[in-house]
Design an enzyme around this catalytic site. Structure first.
Site: not given
Length: 368
Positions: A38, A42, A87, A51, A165
């Site tokens: 990552r 963010r 992703d 974003r 998921y």
């Protein structure tokens, strides 16, 4: 070079820094290479700016946005590798499932799998070049724009993690709905895991064709399984993927290092080191020296500083890094975190981590 040339997966700029690839192959470069899971994330204000106001998966489908987000951390920090911004849930999407990224909730499936008959809803044979071409275009564009600075890593989620998921419908603490399938519907579970493995193999081979120079397989939900379930529902598929991808690449005269990251599967280190991956990536719950002993020099290792150590003062980060390097040694080792960077982390401390890896490893190699 015209814009069109960027889209062709050929004539890539020459690689200037191959420390990551050499370490992945078990060598000892002039310094220990470092990157962060990552690292495009963010915690960077410039990432948040790109974003802002955009749908997460729309961003994933824009090669230009993915390329820019992948390059951002390289402008700030001397990382030794980059990983394409994407992703793991693009695979369930390619198989016909709808996933949204909801603010404050994370990934959410509008209609998760509930019973085995729901498998009929899935597209079993996926044309990855049609459904996932946006990822391949992002990889090719980024390989050109990175200008050979560092290698570019492609990645995928592993079958069990994707399956959990698809059944849970999003994140979960217990994964009890997905685990219920393993105990109640083992045959259907294997059928789904096989379907996923088939798509993953095509996807990874496509990523290398597009320009990926290494591949990482994320089994993020390994730790929710016990050793027995892991050996039945995760490990065989991890091995199968590595073997098939390597065979397919060999036919084309290609060969890229593969990394497996089975988070919290500390009980399976020995098996993971004999699973056709060059690198085993570790979370922070594993002692570096013990990992070296248990993997017996069969693989390179990657990891494994606790991401939360980045909340520490810079001097302490430097000290933690030095001890980690002493534990792993400087040969066949890629420094990383034991998981991804968190959004509230200070970029300055990420820089301190990267610098500490380079400085301490150069010293350790010189002292040999």
């Amino acid at each position: 070079m015209s814009n069109n040339d960027f889209i062709l997966p050929k004539d890539f700029p020459e690689l200037k820094n191959d420390t990551f690839l050499r370490a992945a192959r078990g060598e000892e470069p002039e310094h220990v290479p470092v990157w962060c899971m990552r690292q495009a994330g963010r915690y960077l204000p410039e990432f948040r700016e790109i974003r802002a106001g955009k749908d997460f998966f729309d961003t994933c489908r824009s090669p230009e946005n993915c390329c820019e987000l992948t390059l951002q951390p390289l402008r700030r920090f001397p990382f030794d590798a980059s990983i394409i911004f994407s992703d793991i849930l693009v695979i369930p999407q390619a198989m016909g499932m709808e996933v949204q990224m909801l603010t404050g909730k994370g990934p959410t499936f509008t209609d998760p799998l509930k019973e085995p008959e729901d498998l009929q809803r899935l597209q079993a044979k996926v044309d990855v070049n049609k459904e996932l071409d946006y990822v391949f275009k992002a990889i090719t564009l980024t390989r050109h724009k990175i200008e050979g600075k560092v290698p570019l890593i492609g990645f995928t989620g592993a079958p069990w993690t994707l399956m959990s998921y698809m059944i849970e419908g999003g994140g979960s603490n217990t994964h009890s709905k997905a685990k219920r399938w393993l105990y109640r519907h083992p045959d259907s579970s294997h059928m789904l895991l096989r379907m996923l493995a088939d798509v993953i193999v095509e996807y990874l081979v496509g990523q290398v064709a597009a320009g990926a120079q290494a591949l990482q397989v994320f089994e993020s939900h390994a730790g929710i399984l016990g050793p027995v379930e892991f050996r039945e529902f995760s490990l065989p598929y991890l091995r199968d993927i590595a073997r098939r991808v390597k065979d397919r690449l060999k036919e084309k005269g290609q060969d890229v290092p593969m990394i497996v990251f089975a988070k919290d599967a500390h009980y399976a280190l020995e098996e993971l080191s004999e699973s056709h991956y060059e690198v085993v990536s570790l979370d922070w719950t594993i002692d570096p020296r013990s990992a070296r002993e248990r993997t017996g020099g069969k693989v390179s290792l990657q990891g494994n500083m606790d991401p939360c150590a980045l909340y520490a003062p810079k001097e302490q980060i430097s000290d933690i890094v030095r001890k980690m390097l002493e534990g792993f040694g400087t040969r066949g080792y890629i420094a990383n975190l034991g998981h991804g960077l968190y959004p509230d982390m200070d970029p300055e401390n990420v820089g301190a981590f990267v610098d500490a890896v380079h400085q301490h490893s150069k010293l350790l190699i010189k002292q040999k």
